[in-house]
Design a protein around this motif. Sequence first.
Motif, PDB file in Angstrom:
ATOM      1  N   PRO A 114      28.647  45.479  32.783  1.00  0.00           N
ATOM      2  CA  PRO A 114      28.409  46.455  33.853  1.00  0.00           C
ATOM      3  C   PRO A 114      29.169  46.073  35.129  1.00  0.00           C
ATOM      4  O   PRO A 114      29.262  44.897  35.477  1.00  0.00           O
ATOM      5  CB  PRO A 114      26.902  46.382  34.088  1.00  0.00           C
ATOM      6  N   ALA A 115      29.699  47.058  35.792  1.00  0.00           N
ATOM      7  CA  ALA A 115      30.337  46.826  37.087  1.00  0.00           C
ATOM      8  C   ALA A 115      29.272  46.370  38.074  1.00  0.00           C
ATOM      9  O   ALA A 115      28.112  46.775  37.979  1.00  0.00           O
ATOM     10  CB  ALA A 115      31.021  48.101  37.569  1.00  0.00           C
ATOM     11  N   LEU A 143      35.248  53.330  32.620  1.00  0.00           N
ATOM     12  CA  LEU A 143      35.783  52.026  32.970  1.00  0.00           C
ATOM     13  C   LEU A 143      35.952  51.974  34.487  1.00  0.00           C
ATOM     14  O   LEU A 143      36.554  52.865  35.077  1.00  0.00           O
ATOM     15  CB  LEU A 143      37.129  51.789  32.292  1.00  0.00           C
ATOM     16  N   ALA A 144      35.392  50.959  35.102  1.00  0.00           N
ATOM     17  CA  ALA A 144      35.510  50.802  36.549  1.00  0.00           C
ATOM     18  C   ALA A 144      36.717  49.938  36.899  1.00  0.00           C
ATOM     19  O   ALA A 144      37.414  50.198  37.874  1.00  0.00           O
ATOM     20  CB  ALA A 144      34.241  50.184  37.116  1.00  0.00           C
ATOM     21  N   ALA A 145      36.954  48.905  36.120  1.00  0.00           N
ATOM     22  CA  ALA A 145      38.091  47.998  36.341  1.00  0.00           C
ATOM     23  C   ALA A 145      38.500  47.426  34.990  1.00  0.00           C
ATOM     24  O   ALA A 145      37.657  47.251  34.106  1.00  0.00           O
ATOM     25  CB  ALA A 145      37.697  46.881  37.298  1.00  0.00           C
ATOM     26  N   SER A 185      43.217  44.177  41.925  1.00  0.00           N
ATOM     27  CA  SER A 185      42.292  44.023  40.790  1.00  0.00           C
ATOM     28  C   SER A 185      41.122  43.119  41.175  1.00  0.00           C
ATOM     29  O   SER A 185      40.693  42.277  40.391  1.00  0.00           O
ATOM     30  CB  SER A 185      43.037  43.475  39.568  1.00  0.00           C
ATOM     31  N   TRP A 186      40.582  43.339  42.369  1.00  0.00           N
ATOM     32  CA  TRP A 186      39.537  42.461  42.887  1.00  0.00           C
ATOM     33  C   TRP A 186      38.323  42.297  41.961  1.00  0.00           C
ATOM     34  O   TRP A 186      37.891  41.164  41.732  1.00  0.00           O
ATOM     35  CB  TRP A 186      39.102  42.901  44.280  1.00  0.00           C
ATOM     36  N   PRO A 187      37.727  43.351  41.405  1.00  0.00           N
ATOM     37  CA  PRO A 187      36.546  43.123  40.549  1.00  0.00           C
ATOM     38  C   PRO A 187      36.850  42.202  39.356  1.00  0.00           C
ATOM     39  O   PRO A 187      36.047  41.328  39.027  1.00  0.00           O
ATOM     40  CB  PRO A 187      36.167  44.524  40.080  1.00  0.00           C
ATOM     41  N   ILE A 188      37.996  42.383  38.744  1.00  0.00           N
ATOM     42  CA  ILE A 188      38.376  41.530  37.607  1.00  0.00           C
ATOM     43  C   ILE A 188      38.666  40.112  38.092  1.00  0.00           C
ATOM     44  O   ILE A 188      38.220  39.132  37.490  1.00  0.00           O
ATOM     45  CB  ILE A 188      39.595  42.122  36.868  1.00  0.00           C
ATOM     46  N   ASP A 189      39.390  39.991  39.192  1.00  0.00           N
ATOM     47  CA  ASP A 189      39.700  38.658  39.731  1.00  0.00           C
ATOM     48  C   ASP A 189      38.438  37.908  40.142  1.00  0.00           C
ATOM     49  O   ASP A 189      38.333  36.706  39.951  1.00  0.00           O
ATOM     50  CB  ASP A 189      40.659  38.774  40.917  1.00  0.00           C
ATOM     51  N   ALA A 247      42.780  52.223  31.301  1.00  0.00           N
ATOM     52  CA  ALA A 247      42.906  52.330  32.750  1.00  0.00           C
ATOM     53  C   ALA A 247      41.537  52.605  33.361  1.00  0.00           C
ATOM     54  O   ALA A 247      40.667  53.202  32.722  1.00  0.00           O
ATOM     55  CB  ALA A 247      43.873  53.458  33.114  1.00  0.00           C
ATOM     56  N   ALA A 248      41.373  52.176  34.597  1.00  0.00           N
ATOM     57  CA  ALA A 248      40.140  52.466  35.329  1.00  0.00           C
ATOM     58  C   ALA A 248      39.961  53.982  35.393  1.00  0.00           C
ATOM     59  O   ALA A 248      40.921  54.730  35.539  1.00  0.00           O
ATOM     60  CB  ALA A 248      40.206  51.876  36.725  1.00  0.00           C
TER      61      ALA A 248
END
Length: 164
Positions: A82-83, A50-52, A11-15, A63-64
Amino acid sequence: MHRVLYVFLPSWPIDRLRRAGLLPSRKNGAPPEEEAPFATVMAAAGRQRLAAVNPAAVAKGLAAGMPLADALSFLPGLATRPAEPAEDDAALRRLAEWCGRYSPWTAADGMDGVKIEITGSAHLWGGEAELAADLSRRLARQCTAHRLAIADTLGAAWAVARYV
């Protein structure tokens, strides 16, 4: 014998956003399980998707890859932003450089992994298990979800970290 440690960051983008203090939470400094539902969004095939998603959004059934309109019908109060794939990539590269504490041979791998050649450096940490345990503790303190694997080849370490 070659030894490679692979770090999978599911979950790198969220982290990354959490580490930067950019996620909405029910209270300041809340752990991931207390965050408000949140997702990053990007345009794909003419639709917003949804990207993440963070764990709170997953718990609500999101879900992504899900279309944003569908996600909002399930969860009207979903917070989004935005992602930022370029920022995610840059932060991953910085994390790979930070992993240089474990070996001089580190590199980001794709959008969610770090590969570390530990053949000549594991003994400096007391062995492979101790090196992996130290890395895992440090990532956990940063609220970064991760899975680690050590193997003789990059492909094996990659597969074990992602699928076992």
